[in-house]
Design an enzyme around this catalytic site. Structure first.
Site, PDB file in Angstrom:
ATOM      1  N   GLU A 299      22.781 -51.168-135.792  1.00 24.22           N
ATOM      2  CA  GLU A 299      24.215 -51.165-136.146  1.00 24.22           C
ATOM      3  C   GLU A 299      24.543 -50.081-137.159  1.00 24.22           C
ATOM      4  O   GLU A 299      25.655 -49.569-137.183  1.00 24.22           O
ATOM      5  CB  GLU A 299      24.615 -52.531-136.734  1.00 24.22           C
ATOM      6  CG  GLU A 299      25.124 -53.483-135.682  1.00 24.22           C
ATOM      7  CD  GLU A 299      25.733 -54.758-136.262  1.00 24.22           C
ATOM      8  OE1 GLU A 299      25.824 -55.715-135.497  1.00 24.22           O
ATOM      9  OE2 GLU A 299      26.111 -54.810-137.449  1.00 24.22           O
ATOM     10  N   HIS A 328      -0.797 -57.310-125.302  1.00 25.55           N
ATOM     11  CA  HIS A 328      -1.031 -57.767-123.933  1.00 25.55           C
ATOM     12  C   HIS A 328       0.256 -57.743-123.123  1.00 25.55           C
ATOM     13  O   HIS A 328       0.376 -58.423-122.116  1.00 25.55           O
ATOM     14  CB  HIS A 328      -1.634 -59.175-123.966  1.00 25.55           C
ATOM     15  CG  HIS A 328      -2.962 -59.182-124.687  1.00 25.55           C
ATOM     16  ND1 HIS A 328      -4.160 -58.994-124.038  1.00 25.55           N
ATOM     17  CD2 HIS A 328      -3.248 -59.295-126.008  1.00 25.55           C
ATOM     18  CE1 HIS A 328      -5.141 -59.012-124.928  1.00 25.55           C
ATOM     19  NE2 HIS A 328      -4.612 -59.191-126.129  1.00 25.55           N
ATOM     20  N   LYS A 442      34.381 -57.975-130.789  1.00 26.69           N
ATOM     21  CA  LYS A 442      34.989 -59.131-131.460  1.00 26.69           C
ATOM     22  C   LYS A 442      36.474 -59.209-131.102  1.00 26.69           C
ATOM     23  O   LYS A 442      36.998 -60.274-130.768  1.00 26.69           O
ATOM     24  CB  LYS A 442      34.876 -58.990-132.992  1.00 26.69           C
ATOM     25  CG  LYS A 442      33.510 -59.307-133.583  1.00 26.69           C
ATOM     26  CD  LYS A 442      33.615 -59.350-135.108  1.00 26.69           C
ATOM     27  CE  LYS A 442      32.294 -59.693-135.775  1.00 26.69           C
ATOM     28  NZ  LYS A 442      32.364 -59.862-137.220  1.00 26.69           N
TER      29      LYS A 442
END
Ligand code: PA5
Length: 474
Positions: A299, A328, A442
């Site tokens: 951000e 792995h 938002k």
């Protein structure tokens, strides 16, 4: 608690970023000496140094200016430990990732499963999503009458957090009437947003997020300190560690300022096309530090305009990994895939416990060789082996070593990454502390759900290109 600063200092080993070790992709000593580099470095360092404590850099003051708040937090936490069986943080992004990371780092790794007398504090949950199944699952396992909720939102308006608040407050009021207010603590901005108004009206105990402290930089203010204190984490130790790191990073001499050095290493690598930053701690306790850092780095640096208004598309995509688990899973790609990454390993010298590998399987030498070692030796060997393997493959990497994991070293690490981010943003010449890309999402959510004042955005969404069925396979 007292910490020995000298023996508890975290270290940066950047050998494997240098061309003398890693080959053609590496950084040369001379890269640190070019006039343009020196000029940019001085400018970036100065802007961070002069910005500390001002504007959106209030986080750099937190280790120095919170004595009274810390006492209030400790008192409040003590009373919560005594009176509640569950503590639930309602928040998202910077209002959740720090508390999650700190809890994971400094509490027992199965804290919630421990018996109450060993745990010392209430069971601890951070709800950072609005998945209805998760909300129902939480309500299935907590006894709401024995729960303290900490509603955390700097803006005081975030849809996710305010939705959670509405649901919880409704249940609390139905069950407890006027006493509902004793089950909610608000942590929010003193000067803006809706939560502060609600808190004042309802009479909630409230902690304030300073104006100059943005969400992703807020772990060392009440956003992180209250949850940490509730689970008996040494919050003074966290702040001491952060202060120590601030003092370790006061020089513009790269070799004396580890956060500046890692910002520079990342910056030079980004310029050279390394668009992915992997963080791979070798400790389960640090697993969620990688999540916290991912938000901080993404951000803060992901921006499309420079401070001088020029268009740019900068940033580095953070990837979270865990040693040894992801050896792995992802290390194959790191070793043999594209040359597009910088890997940050985080190691721990002394784990908080030692587990011996007992004797056994004598007739199977390929298993028996493990016997007589410890898990501690195994995890260290695997960290060094992976570092060796990716280095041999010519992939840029560096290692941050913690002497051990405690409040003091975690405080250092948090401040290290915040400073690194501030320096990197200054080197990129962008606004490190805003997040217009998040705000856009938002605002679109507000418009879709009918928040007053968002008619224009609603129109914009209605006029956006519609989904075409021909591109949907069902
Ligand atoms: O770093 C930021 O500012 C954001 O990511 C916020 O932390 C996040 O959007 C939550 O915002 P708030 O704390 O206002 O609810």
């Amino acid at each position: 608690m007292r910490y020995n600063k000298k023996s508890m200092k975290i270290r940066l080993d950047y050998n494997n970023m240098m061309s003398s070790v890693i080959g053609k992709d590496g950084i040369k000593e001379d890269d640190f000496k070019t006039p343009s580099f020196c000029r940019d470095l001085k400018k970036a360092f100065k802007s961070v140094e002069e910005g500390k404590g001002k504007g959106m850099m209030g986080w750099a003051d937190l280790p120095y200016n919170q004595d009274e708040i810390v006492e209030d937090i400790l008192e409040t936490a003590k009373s919560i430990r005594k009176n509640f069986e569950y503590f639930v943080v309602l928040g998202i992004g910077g209002s959740a990732l720090g508390p999650i990371a700190t809890f994971q780092a400094l509490c027992h790794l199965h804290y919630n499963d421990l018996p109450r007398r060993i745990r010392k504090g209430p069971k601890f949950y951070v709800e950072d999503n609005v998945d209805p199944e998760r909300m129902e699952a939480l309500l299935d396992i907590i006894d709401i009458e024995k729960t303290m909720f900490n509603v955390v939102t700097k803006s005081g308006s975030t849809s996710e957090t305010m939705t959670q608040y509405l649901i919880i407050n409704n249940i609390l009021k139905q069950k407890l009437g006027d006493k509902a207010k004793d089950h909610i603590i608000a942590t929010t901005s003193k000067s803006a947003g809706n939560l502060i108004k609600i808190a004042e009206k309802e009479g909630y105990k409230t902690f304030y997020i300073p104006d100059g402290v943005g969400g992703r930089f807020s772990e060392l203010c009440p956003v992180g300190l209250l949850p940490a204190a509730v689970v008996d984490i040494d919050i003074k130790g966290l702040l001491l560690g952060a202060k120590f790191m601030l003092e370790e990073c006061k020089s513009d001499n790269l070799k004396k300022n580890p956060a500046l050095m890692s910002a520079v290493l990342q910056h030079l690598s980004m310029k050279n096309g390394k668009n992915i930053g992997v963080m791979m701690p070798y400790a389960d306790g640090l697993k969620f530090i990688a999540d916290w850092y991912a938000q901080l780095w993404a951000e803060s640096l992901g921006k499309n305009v420079t401070l001088s208004g020029k268009s740019c598309h900068v940033g580095q995509t953070p990837v979270k990994a865990l040693g040894v688990t992801d050896q792995h899973s992802q290390v194959q790609l790191y070793a043999e895939g594209p040359f597009d990454k910088v890997i940050t390993f985080i190691g721990v010298d002394e784990y908080r416990t030692t587990v011996e590998i007992p004797k056994g399987c004598e007739e199977y030498p390929n298993v028996n060789f493990l016997c007589g070692h410890t898990m501690n030796e195994l995890i260290q060997a695997e960290r060094m082996a992976t570092e060796y393997a990716v280095t041999k493959a010519g992939k840029l990497n560096y290692t941050i070593m913690l002497p051990t994991l405690n409040a003091f070293t975690l405080g250092q690490l948090l401040m290290y990454f915040m400073l690194q981010t501030a320096y990197a943003g200054a080197l990129l010449n962008i606004d490190t502390f805003n997040q217009p890309g998040v705000e856009e999402g938002k605002n679109a959510t507000y418009a879709l759900l009918g928040r007053p004042g968002y008619d224009e955005k609603r129109m914009e969404l209605a006029n956006a290109p519609q989904k075409q069925n021909k591109y949907i396979i069902c």
